[in-house]
Enzyme design. Structure first.
Site, PDB file in Angstrom:
ATOM      1  N   LYS A 183       0.819  -1.221   0.000  1.00 31.36           N
ATOM      2  CA  LYS A 183       0.000   0.000   0.000  1.00 31.36           C
ATOM      3  C   LYS A 183       0.854   1.273   0.000  1.00 31.36           C
ATOM      4  O   LYS A 183       0.403   2.313  -0.496  1.00 31.36           O
ATOM      5  CB  LYS A 183      -0.952  -0.004   1.198  1.00 31.36           C
ATOM      6  CG  LYS A 183      -1.835  -1.253   1.290  1.00 31.36           C
ATOM      7  CD  LYS A 183      -2.684  -1.468   0.050  1.00 31.36           C
ATOM      8  CE  LYS A 183      -3.189  -2.910  -0.019  1.00 31.36           C
ATOM      9  NZ  LYS A 183      -3.866  -3.244  -1.278  1.00 31.36           N
ATOM     10  N   GLU A 203      -1.938   8.279   7.109  1.00 28.24           N
ATOM     11  CA  GLU A 203      -2.750   9.019   6.152  1.00 28.24           C
ATOM     12  C   GLU A 203      -3.775   9.844   6.905  1.00 28.24           C
ATOM     13  O   GLU A 203      -4.357   9.364   7.887  1.00 28.24           O
ATOM     14  CB  GLU A 203      -3.461   8.027   5.213  1.00 28.24           C
ATOM     15  CG  GLU A 203      -3.907   8.614   3.907  1.00 28.24           C
ATOM     16  CD  GLU A 203      -4.323   7.519   2.924  1.00 28.24           C
ATOM     17  OE1 GLU A 203      -3.521   7.150   2.055  1.00 28.24           O
ATOM     18  OE2 GLU A 203      -5.463   7.035   3.065  1.00 28.24           O
ATOM     19  N   HIS A 259     -16.371  -3.654   6.920  1.00 27.58           N
ATOM     20  CA  HIS A 259     -15.576  -3.771   5.698  1.00 27.58           C
ATOM     21  C   HIS A 259     -16.096  -4.844   4.750  1.00 27.58           C
ATOM     22  O   HIS A 259     -15.420  -5.265   3.827  1.00 27.58           O
ATOM     23  CB  HIS A 259     -14.096  -4.013   6.016  1.00 27.58           C
ATOM     24  CG  HIS A 259     -13.503  -2.887   6.807  1.00 27.58           C
ATOM     25  ND1 HIS A 259     -13.409  -1.616   6.304  1.00 27.58           N
ATOM     26  CD2 HIS A 259     -13.023  -2.834   8.067  1.00 27.58           C
ATOM     27  CE1 HIS A 259     -12.884  -0.826   7.231  1.00 27.58           C
ATOM     28  NE2 HIS A 259     -12.642  -1.530   8.316  1.00 27.58           N
ATOM     29  N   ARG A 273      -8.050  -7.670  -9.692  1.00 21.99           N
ATOM     30  CA  ARG A 273      -8.853  -8.858 -10.007  1.00 21.99           C
ATOM     31  C   ARG A 273     -10.217  -8.414 -10.510  1.00 21.99           C
ATOM     32  O   ARG A 273     -10.551  -7.225 -10.464  1.00 21.99           O
ATOM     33  CB  ARG A 273      -9.056  -9.675  -8.724  1.00 21.99           C
ATOM     34  CG  ARG A 273      -9.755  -8.836  -7.651  1.00 21.99           C
ATOM     35  CD  ARG A 273     -10.263  -9.635  -6.472  1.00 21.99           C
ATOM     36  NE  ARG A 273     -11.140  -8.822  -5.650  1.00 21.99           N
ATOM     37  CZ  ARG A 273     -10.756  -8.020  -4.665  1.00 21.99           C
ATOM     38  NH1 ARG A 273      -9.476  -7.920  -4.352  1.00 21.99           N
ATOM     39  NH2 ARG A 273     -11.632  -7.312  -3.988  1.00 21.99           N
TER      40      ARG A 273
HETATM   41  C1  MV4 Z   1      -9.634   5.464   4.737  1.00 25.70           C
HETATM   42  C2  MV4 Z   1     -10.774   6.029   5.337  1.00 25.70           C
HETATM   43  C3  MV4 Z   1     -10.732   7.347   5.678  1.00 25.70           C
HETATM   44  N1  MV4 Z   1      -9.620   8.078   5.464  1.00 25.70           N
HETATM   45  N2  MV4 Z   1      -8.563   6.232   4.522  1.00 25.70           N
HETATM   46  C4  MV4 Z   1     -11.260   0.979   4.559  1.00 25.70           C
HETATM   47  C5  MV4 Z   1     -10.812  -0.132   3.697  1.00 25.70           C
HETATM   48  C6  MV4 Z   1      -9.542   0.286   3.095  1.00 25.70           C
HETATM   49  N3  MV4 Z   1      -9.657   0.167   1.673  1.00 25.70           N
HETATM   50  C7  MV4 Z   1      -9.332   1.706   3.495  1.00 25.70           C
HETATM   51  N4  MV4 Z   1     -10.479   2.103   4.246  1.00 25.70           N
HETATM   52  C8  MV4 Z   1     -10.646   3.381   4.612  1.00 25.70           C
HETATM   53  N5  MV4 Z   1      -9.591   4.181   4.381  1.00 25.70           N
HETATM   54  C9  MV4 Z   1      -8.567   7.496   4.898  1.00 25.70           C
HETATM   55  N6  MV4 Z   1      -7.467   8.236   4.711  1.00 25.70           N
HETATM   56  C10 MV4 Z   1     -11.887   5.219   5.562  1.00 25.70           C
HETATM   57  C11 MV4 Z   1     -11.808   3.888   5.226  1.00 25.70           C
HETATM   58  C12 MV4 Z   1     -12.989   3.142   5.563  1.00 25.70           C
HETATM   59  C13 MV4 Z   1     -13.857   2.670   4.599  1.00 25.70           C
HETATM   60  C14 MV4 Z   1     -13.624   2.877   3.268  1.00 25.70           C
HETATM   61  C15 MV4 Z   1     -14.492   2.419   2.306  1.00 25.70           C
HETATM   62  C16 MV4 Z   1     -15.626   1.751   2.707  1.00 25.70           C
HETATM   63  C17 MV4 Z   1     -15.888   1.522   4.035  1.00 25.70           C
HETATM   64  C18 MV4 Z   1     -15.013   1.979   4.992  1.00 25.70           C
HETATM   65  C19 MV4 Z   1     -15.286   1.748   6.325  1.00 25.70           C
HETATM   66  C20 MV4 Z   1     -14.418   2.192   7.265  1.00 25.70           C
HETATM   67  C21 MV4 Z   1     -13.275   2.889   6.883  1.00 25.70           C
END
Ligand code: MV4
Length: 648
Positions: free
Chosen positions: A118, A202, A237, A294
């Site tokens: 990442k 982040e 998630h 994918r």
């Molecule tokens: C984040 C975020 C807020 N700010 N990054 C969750 C899964 C992974 N792909 C990264 N995720 C997140 N990253 C920053 N800088 C919030 C999430 C996140 C989230 C993102 C998409 C869908 C559902 C979520 C649930 C909790 C947190």
């Protein structure tokens, strides 16, 4: 240009069936693989050939690289489609395929590896003008450096595992004082989960949507996007609902997002199907989150709005052919929405539920990508997803309503499932209005709670179905005991809905249950019914007769209805003294309601076969209500009196 004649699908369940379908349409020979417990699974039945991999555990079967490669060699396959999950994002597997002279239907191992890191992915994106949030992703920084950098990034921030993804090993930190402890915890978690404790920082975007873009690229330098999907509705998630296009985006935002995703794909020399995930802020800004290398679970919503077959696109790219279409030839048509139907128990924190699917009827009018059919097993070895239901419409609201209606027409027993939960979310006001954000479910905990349907309308529906039996030939409920009025105005139908006993009185287009009397109207089309009872409207399916049992599927939940509760049941006290001993007509009600009655007192008299039968109290008690009146026709077993015996 390579040619694929025989395609091995290194997966199971719905996605294996999905890939087999396209393989067959393209005239390929399809080869399934299976574990011990999947020998009779649907994907095995449907493929041209099937190869055994090993024991049930995924590690010994679908994740066993040696076994999969041996199956490919022994079946003469020239390509392997990994589906999603299992080996789909395993760079070592993609490499091993190449070494064995097999086409891996997916990107180059280097792309998989880069996006699995990442920090490296974030850096590469930033270098190529794909927006990322302020953060810190330098390799090998010690804790003191991270603490310093955290202040620069600003709070709140997220600590993310470099080897993570999908939310694993992620920690939010609100204030600087909490940072060191959170860092230690995040590293511990990451080490345990990925054997790799590297992290990045982040800026945390607390309210945002998850908007992802489907991209495709070929080896000839073509790269396009197939628009976006909104997957904001998630639980821990786990995606719950996905849709395309993302509601509320302007055409300009859509274009910018698509172009950023294509830049992301080009930045890593990507080939094949990929998904670039963005966080989409309430202000309309978007930031790169991660890229999945994918075909995704939710690809069907993109297929329904573009009219393209994404598996066919993948196979074209894998054969070295150019992308089937250029960007300007791709357009959005209407809207599509998908729900993931899971075998899980809403009564027990959504824990996976395993078992045999006893009864299953798929709805019409939506696409169903299912992993199982009636009689198949949902085991606890693999992901408990039963199916995806995908609706298309001219606009979002039409797709949403079609999907909700499809859930009403779904019938499923044998395992616990999340149908009723999905339906509640689809009908939620904020969701219906397109007010999406990743914390929608967090803010609406009641959507997660199992809400039992008020039993009274259900009882009315069941009673009218039962009373109306025999009106159409070949009914599934024709095996029921009859509850037709015996030449008089009223029909009484005793029922047990789950644990509750009811007697429903039907007369003159009115139905009475408990204290409520209202006009009713029941419409039926085959197994589907729609009931209006006063202000209530209930639609669902009536199915599966098993002696005296009727199963009603209403609003995603199944209700067992016993249409002639047995006398020897646990029914309270002396009430069972007052069931009609045979079919007949009520002559008189003797006792006064709410007045004590002694043992042996006459309570009610009915006439049958020209003889009068007087029913007496066997123990002292009180008549709470007469459920019938003089002149009513009743059938055998009907409960006539609501009688309460005295407490001892
Ligand atoms: C984040 C975020 C807020 N700010 N990054 C969750 C899964 C992974 N792909 C990264 N995720 C997140 N990253 C920053 N800088 C919030 C999430 C996140 C989230 C993102 C998409 C869908 C559902 C979520 C649930 C909790 C947190």
């Amino acid at each position: 240009m390579a040619r694929i004649d025989t395609l091995l699908i290194a997966n199971r369940g719905e996605i294996a069936r999905r890939i087999i379908r396209t393989g067959r349409e393209l005239g390929l020979t399809t080869v399934a693989v299976y574990s011990d417990i999947d020998a009779d699974a649907p994907h095995v039945r449907e493929a041209d050939r099937a190869m055994h991999l090993g024991p049930a555990s995924a590690r010994d079967s679908y994740l066993n690289i040696e076994a999969v490669l041996a199956a490919a060699r022994d079946s003469g396959a020239d390509a392997i489609h990994p589906g999603y999950g299992f080996l789909s994002e395993n760079a070592a597997f993609a490499e091993a395929c190449a070494e064995a002279g097999l086409i891996f239907v997916g990107p180059a191992p280097a792309s998989i590896r880069l996006m699995g890191d990442k920090a490296a992915a974030r850096q590469r994106m930033a270098e190529h003008g794909v927006p990322v949030l302020p953060g810190f992703d330098r390799e090998g920084a010690d804790d003191a450096t991270l603490l310093r950098e955290a202040d620069r990034v600003g709070f709140p921030l997220l600590i993310k595992a470099v080897a993570g993804g999908g939310g694993k090993g992620m920690r939010a930190v609100q204030r600087a004082e909490e940072f060191e402890e959170a860092l230690a915890a995040a590293r511990r978690e990451a080490r345990n989960a990925f054997d790799d404790d590297r992290v990045l920082l982040e800026r945390y975007l607390p309210t945002a949507r998850h908007v992802e873009v489907q991209v495709f690229a070929d080896e000839h330098g073509n790269a396009v996007h197939l628009f976006e999907r909104d997957c904001s509705v998630q639980r821990r998630h786990q995606k719950v609902i996905e849709e395309a296009p993302a509601p509320g985006l302007s055409e300009q935002q859509r274009q910018e997002l698509g172009q950023a995703a294509v830049r992301a794909a080009r930045a890593i020399d990507y080939q094949g199907a990929g998904t670039v995930e963005f966080l989409f802020s309430p202000e309309g800004e978007f930031f790169f989150m991660e890229m999945n290398t994918r075909l995704q679970v939710e690809h069907p919503v993109t297929e329904l709005v573009t009219g393209e077959d994404l598996v066919a696109w993948q196979l074209a790219v894998a054969e070295g052919r150019p992308l089937p279409k250029a960007q300007q030839d791709l357009c959005l048509n209407g809207a599509a929405m998908e729900v993931r139907l899971y075998a899980e128990n809403p009564y027990q924190q959504f824990l996976p539920s395993s078992g045999r699917i006893d009864q299953l009827r798929w709805p019409d009018g939506v696409r169903v990508d299912a992993g199982v059919e009636q009689g198949d097993i949902v085991s606890d070895y693999y992901d408990p997803m039963i199916a995806k239901l995908i609706a298309h419409g001219d606009d979002r609201d039409q797709a949403r309503r079609r999907l909700a209606r499809a859930l009403d027409q779904l019938a499923l027993t044998g395992v616990h499932h999340n149908t009723a939960f999905l339906r509640r979310v689809l009908l939620d006001e904020a969701f219906a209005a397109g007010e999406l954000d990743t914390r929608l479910l967090e803010h609406r905990p009641y959507l997660l709670e199992p809400a039992g349907q008020a039993p009274e309308p259900l009882a009315v529906a069941a009673a009218t179905l039962v009373a109306g039996q025999g009106q159409a030939g070949g009914d599934p409920w024709s095996g029921l005991p009859a509850w037709r009025p015996l030449g008089r105005r009223r029909t009484l139908v005793p029922l047990r809905v789950d644990e509750h006993d009811f007697t429903v009185v039907l007369d003159n287009e009115q139905a009475t249950v408990a204290d409520r009397r209202a006009p009713y109207r029941l419409r039926r089309h085959g197994d589907l019914f729609e009931l209006d009872w006063g202000e209530d409207r209930l639609s669902g399916q009536a199915l599966f007769f098993d002696g005296r049992r009727l199963t009603l599927f209403v609003h995603g939940q199944d209700y067992r209805i016993e249409t002639h509760p047995a006398r020897e049941s646990e029914h309270a006290g002396g009430a069972d003294d007052f069931r009609a001993p045979m079919s007949g007509t009520i002559v008189a009600c003797h006792a006064a309601p709410d007045t004590p009655v002694a043992a042996g007192d006459a309570v009610i008299t009915l006439e049958a076969m020209k003889m009068e039968h007087t029913l007496r109290a066997s123990a002292p008690g009180t008549v709470r209500a007469f459920l019938v009146q003089a002149g009513d026709s009743v059938s055998e077993g009907t409960l006539l009196v609501d009688f309460e015996t005295e407490e001892e």
